[in-house]
Design a protein around this motif. Structure first.
Motif: not given
Length: 228
Positions: A99-103
């Motif tokens: 649920g954590v985005r690359p950015l």
């Protein structure tokens, strides 16, 4: 870790280590996301050093290497099943969270490295070069300006597309809550304070621990899992 300033081209040593990590870490791994960003920064610093763009090449090299060693020490601690500094723990804990985005991974790593490691790296470099923080201010600003420009590129490359990025999207609010420029200004103040207090070991230890914890807290907020 070897004293990198003794290498013929000191920055090459840390670049080689980061390239090994880049080859080893999966693309979606949060540490790998940050490592690719930081590798690009360090390669650009090395290019500018070779081009003579830093007035004091030795000072810039020392600062860059001491800075990179802090990140690489955190990676090594985790590889050896030891606890990294508090500022780095959120990134290592959430590195595979779907649920954590690359950015978010990239900015959390930058937060840890700028907010905590850079202040300590300035002090490390001052000890290596036997100088005062004021003697490194120009190099600090040049590296900081490069990081700011790279952060803009990171946001462009890793930002969700316009169909996802809406004013109600949680990542919009997360991005607005953190600024690299503000973090850099706070880091310079922290570095000067640490240097001024360097003979008061108990105060320095407490100051460093609190800085580490505060930066870690900010990193945990940046890594808040977001629904896709």
């Amino acid at each position: 870790m070897a004293q990198s300033e003794h290498l013929s081209t000191p920055v090459d040593g840390v670049i080689a280590r980061m390239r090994v990590l880049d080859a080893e870490l999966p693309e979606r791994d949060g540490v790998g996301v940050f490592n690719r960003v930081y590798l690009a920064v360090t390669e650009e610093v090395d290019r500018r050093l070779d081009a003579g763009e830093f007035a004091d090449r030795r000072a810039a090299s020392a600062l860059d290497v001491r800075f990179a060693e802090r990140y690489l020490a955190a990676v090594e601690a985790v590889e050896r099943d030891r606890r990294p500094p508090a500022c780095w723990r959120p990134l290592f804990q959430f590195r595979r969270h779907p649920g954590v985005r690359p950015l978010q991974f990239a900015l959390a790593g930058i937060n840890a490295h700028i907010g905590h490691d850079l202040a300590l790296a300035v002090v490390d470099a001052c000890r290596t070069l036997r100088c005062e923080p004021a003697d490194l201010e120009d190099e600090f600003e040049r590296v900081g300006n490069l990081l700011v420009s790279l952060e803009e590129r990171i946001r462009e490359d890793l930002m969700p597309g316009p169909d996802v990025l809406q004013i109600a999207d949680p990542i919009t609010h997360l991005l607005g809550s953190w600024s690299l420029e503000r973090a850099r200004d706070a880091t310079w103040a922290a570095a000067r304070a640490l240097w001024a207090l360097r003979r008061c070991e108990d105060v320095v230890e407490e100051f460093t621990e609190r800085l580490d914890a505060a930066v870690g807290f900010a990193g945990r907020m940046l890594l808040t899992p977001l629904a896709d």
